[in-house]
Design a protein around this motif. Structure first.
Motif, mmCIF file in Angstrom:
data_model
loop_
_atom_site.group_PDB
_atom_site.id
_atom_site.type_symbol
_atom_site.label_atom_id
_atom_site.label_comp_id
_atom_site.label_asym_id
_atom_site.label_seq_id
_atom_site.Cartn_x
_atom_site.Cartn_y
_atom_site.Cartn_z
ATOM 1 N N ASP A 110 0.811 -1.219 0.000
ATOM 2 C CA ASP A 110 0.000 0.000 0.000
ATOM 3 C C ASP A 110 0.845 1.271 0.000
ATOM 4 O O ASP A 110 0.473 2.269 -0.607
ATOM 5 C CB ASP A 110 -0.942 0.015 1.202
ATOM 6 N N THR A 111 1.978 1.232 0.716
ATOM 7 C CA THR A 111 2.769 2.453 0.887
ATOM 8 C C THR A 111 4.136 2.405 0.218
ATOM 9 O O THR A 111 4.836 3.405 0.186
ATOM 10 C CB THR A 111 2.990 2.735 2.387
ATOM 11 N N ASN A 112 4.537 1.226 -0.252
ATOM 12 C CA ASN A 112 5.874 1.011 -0.839
ATOM 13 C C ASN A 112 7.008 1.193 0.154
ATOM 14 O O ASN A 112 8.156 1.401 -0.240
ATOM 15 C CB ASN A 112 6.099 1.907 -2.064
ATOM 16 N N GLN A 113 6.703 1.100 1.450
ATOM 17 C CA GLN A 113 7.733 1.204 2.465
ATOM 18 C C GLN A 113 8.455 -0.127 2.622
ATOM 19 O O GLN A 113 7.846 -1.196 2.564
ATOM 20 C CB GLN A 113 7.130 1.568 3.831
ATOM 21 N N LEU A 114 9.753 -0.058 2.884
ATOM 22 C CA LEU A 114 10.523 -1.232 3.258
ATOM 23 C C LEU A 114 10.088 -1.638 4.660
ATOM 24 O O LEU A 114 9.964 -0.779 5.551
ATOM 25 C CB LEU A 114 12.022 -0.908 3.244
ATOM 26 N N THR A 115 9.808 -2.925 4.851
ATOM 27 C CA THR A 115 9.368 -3.395 6.167
ATOM 28 C C THR A 115 10.230 -4.547 6.638
ATOM 29 O O THR A 115 10.869 -5.238 5.844
ATOM 30 C CB THR A 115 7.897 -3.861 6.148
ATOM 31 N N LYS A 116 10.224 -4.763 7.934
ATOM 32 C CA LYS A 116 10.975 -5.854 8.563
ATOM 33 C C LYS A 116 10.154 -6.347 9.741
ATOM 34 O O LYS A 116 9.564 -5.559 10.478
ATOM 35 C CB LYS A 116 12.332 -5.325 9.049
ATOM 36 N N THR A 117 10.122 -7.665 9.932
ATOM 37 C CA THR A 117 9.423 -8.253 11.069
ATOM 38 C C THR A 117 10.378 -9.159 11.831
ATOM 39 O O THR A 117 11.051 -9.997 11.240
ATOM 40 C CB THR A 117 8.189 -9.049 10.609
ATOM 41 N N ILE A 118 10.424 -8.948 13.143
ATOM 42 C CA ILE A 118 11.271 -9.725 14.047
ATOM 43 C C ILE A 118 10.389 -10.278 15.157
ATOM 44 O O ILE A 118 9.558 -9.547 15.712
ATOM 45 C CB ILE A 118 12.392 -8.845 14.654
ATOM 46 N N TYR A 119 10.566 -11.545 15.479
ATOM 47 C CA TYR A 119 9.833 -12.173 16.575
ATOM 48 C C TYR A 119 10.791 -12.478 17.710
ATOM 49 O O TYR A 119 11.858 -13.064 17.488
ATOM 50 C CB TYR A 119 9.145 -13.465 16.112
ATOM 51 N N VAL A 120 10.398 -12.061 18.924
ATOM 52 C CA VAL A 120 11.218 -12.321 20.110
ATOM 53 C C VAL A 120 10.370 -12.989 21.177
ATOM 54 O O VAL A 120 9.143 -12.838 21.209
ATOM 55 C CB VAL A 120 11.848 -11.022 20.661
ATOM 56 N N THR A 121 11.035 -13.718 22.052
ATOM 57 C CA THR A 121 10.329 -14.387 23.144
ATOM 58 C C THR A 121 11.201 -14.339 24.395
ATOM 59 O O THR A 121 12.430 -14.195 24.315
ATOM 60 C CB THR A 121 9.970 -15.845 22.788
ATOM 61 N N LYS A 122 10.538 -14.462 25.529
ATOM 62 C CA LYS A 122 11.250 -14.422 26.805
ATOM 63 C C LYS A 122 10.400 -15.148 27.845
ATOM 64 O O LYS A 122 9.179 -14.975 27.875
ATOM 65 C CB LYS A 122 11.452 -12.963 27.230
ATOM 66 N N ASN A 123 11.031 -15.972 28.643
ATOM 67 C CA ASN A 123 10.333 -16.627 29.749
ATOM 68 C C ASN A 123 10.669 -15.899 31.038
ATOM 69 O O ASN A 123 11.827 -15.595 31.299
ATOM 70 C CB ASN A 123 10.749 -18.092 29.877
ATOM 71 N N GLU A 124 9.646 -15.609 31.829
ATOM 72 C CA GLU A 124 9.849 -14.924 33.114
ATOM 73 C C GLU A 124 9.213 -15.709 34.227
ATOM 74 O O GLU A 124 8.080 -16.196 34.104
ATOM 75 C CB GLU A 124 9.244 -13.511 33.081
ATOM 76 N N MET A 125 9.931 -15.820 35.311
ATOM 77 C CA MET A 125 9.387 -16.463 36.514
ATOM 78 C C MET A 125 8.368 -15.520 37.146
ATOM 79 O O MET A 125 8.485 -14.309 37.064
ATOM 80 C CB MET A 125 10.507 -16.737 37.519
ATOM 81 N N ILE A 126 7.324 -16.125 37.746
ATOM 82 C CA ILE A 126 6.331 -15.290 38.437
ATOM 83 C C ILE A 126 6.385 -15.553 39.918
ATOM 84 O O ILE A 126 6.999 -16.476 40.388
ATOM 85 C CB ILE A 126 4.905 -15.541 37.904
#
Length: 126
Positions: A110-126
């Motif tokens: 739609d916009t002709n913008q360069l895009t990037k997608t990154i997925y991150v994860t983290k485990n935290e104790m509760i």
């Protein structure tokens, strides 16, 4: 405990990245949907599930965040998106986030913008 997107947003905002103009959590406001004059980072939660199972219960939360970057159309000639993304991923890693996936660059249809997608994860104790 902060929401996963809030944790990543706090980290990104503390970095004061000169190449990121705005960071949004969960959705972009209408006025910036088609704005190609700024670089926007959109953070969305991808996971918030029980983790560290023991004794018939869980002791932590597995958190996931999708980081979408929409680069402004007129990037400076000396700006290298890959170097900026690597530095961001190293900072996230140092803060305890695991880089699950770094997708290839695409062009927003739609916009002709360069895009990037990154997925991150983290485990935290509760």
């Amino acid at each position: 405990m902060l929401l996963p997107v809030s944790q990543v947003a706090s980290l990104v905002n503390a970095l004061k990245l000169t190449w990121v103009d705005k960071v949004y959590l969960n959705e972009m406001p209408r006025e910036d949907l088609d704005n190609t004059d700024i670089t926007v980072m959109l953070l969305q939660e991808t996971d918030s599930s029980p983790a560290y199972h023991a004794n018939s219960t869980f002791k932590g939360i597995a958190m996931g965040v999708e980081i979408q970057i929409f680069y402004k159309i007129d990037l400076a000639n000396d700006f290298n998106p890959i170097e900026a993304e690597i530095a961001l991923m190293k900072t996230l890693k140092d803060a305890g986030w695991l880089i699950v996936s770094s997708q290839h660059h695409t062009t927003d249809p739609d916009t002709n913008q360069l895009t990037k997608t990154i997925y991150v994860t983290k485990n935290e104790m509760i």
